[in-house]
Design an enzyme around this catalytic site. Sequence first.
Site, PDB file in Angstrom:
ATOM      1  N   SER A   1       0.825  -1.203   0.000  1.00 43.81           N
ATOM      2  CA  SER A   1       0.000   0.000   0.000  1.00 43.81           C
ATOM      3  C   SER A   1       0.868   1.265   0.000  1.00 43.81           C
ATOM      4  CB  SER A   1      -0.964  -0.047   1.192  1.00 43.81           C
ATOM      5  OG  SER A   1      -2.015   0.882   1.034  1.00 43.81           O
TER       6      SER A   1
ATOM      7  N   HIS B   1      -8.003  -5.106  -2.021  1.00 46.08           N
ATOM      8  CA  HIS B   1      -6.767  -4.622  -1.395  1.00 46.08           C
ATOM      9  C   HIS B   1      -6.157  -5.680  -0.488  1.00 46.08           C
ATOM     10  CE1 HIS B   1      -4.055  -1.349  -0.482  1.00 46.08           C
ATOM     11  NE2 HIS B   1      -4.286  -1.409   0.821  1.00 46.08           N
TER      12      HIS B   1
END
Length: 273
Positions: free
Chosen positions: A123, A236
């Site tokens: 991320s 994600h």
Amino acid sequence: MKNGDIESMRWYPSPNPNVRLREVTYWSEGLRIKGLLAEPKTALSGSGILYLRGGIQSIGMVRPARIAQFAGMGFTVFAPYYRGNRGGEGKDEFAGADRYDAVHAVDVLKKFSTGPVHLLAFSRGGIMALWTAILRNDICSVVTWAGVTDTVLTYKERLDMRRMMKRLFGGTPNTALPAFEERNPLMRIGESDAAYLIIHGMKDDNVSPQQAFLLEQALQLNQQPCETWYFPDYTHFFPPLANRKTAKVLTAWMKDQEKRKNDIVSRQDEVEA
């Protein structure tokens, strides 16, 4: 004290009986920064992984189980918290001056690992990894998993992060564009000589696949070694089984890059001889 020097260490409870953990306080640009070091008990120090966390402040903080997972595969792993976190000095700037906390963390890792250094980023850690690979010449490979690559795109995508970004960057992309551009590593990615692996779920709403595409295009433009693993059904956060499997195969990919680097060096030696 110099950048990368260690001021102190303390033992940290380990979730894996085969891995020892220590919290390290080190120096970065005149600040004391903290991070977590994981070492396998049963293997000699060899290849190292600098694990670059996502999020900001308490969100996305380094998880001992995660870095112990990679240490359990035979790597020495160091994960900086970045400045302003867990008692570290300074202020987290989301890839501003805090990028040097990652850059200097490599020197911490190399005190415990004698082999090649790999970057593994998740991320927000993606943009930290790209800057580290640009600003250093001793990185073997970079794995960016659901990684941020462009702060302007992040501002456009993440309505929930705009307030934080305006505070840290001094405005919006319309009013403070230089602060956004200064954080964007894509214009300088050609300065890196590492191999790249991009991992991204195509249903990721936190960091859009477009961020991965931008990095892939920049690397291809510079004819830099790049591999992509795009997963059409994942978001994600990968499901636990897929996460573990991906973690295992990406470390095998890292080992392949070590062989590639060694082959290149051997060929260069033959030419020079």
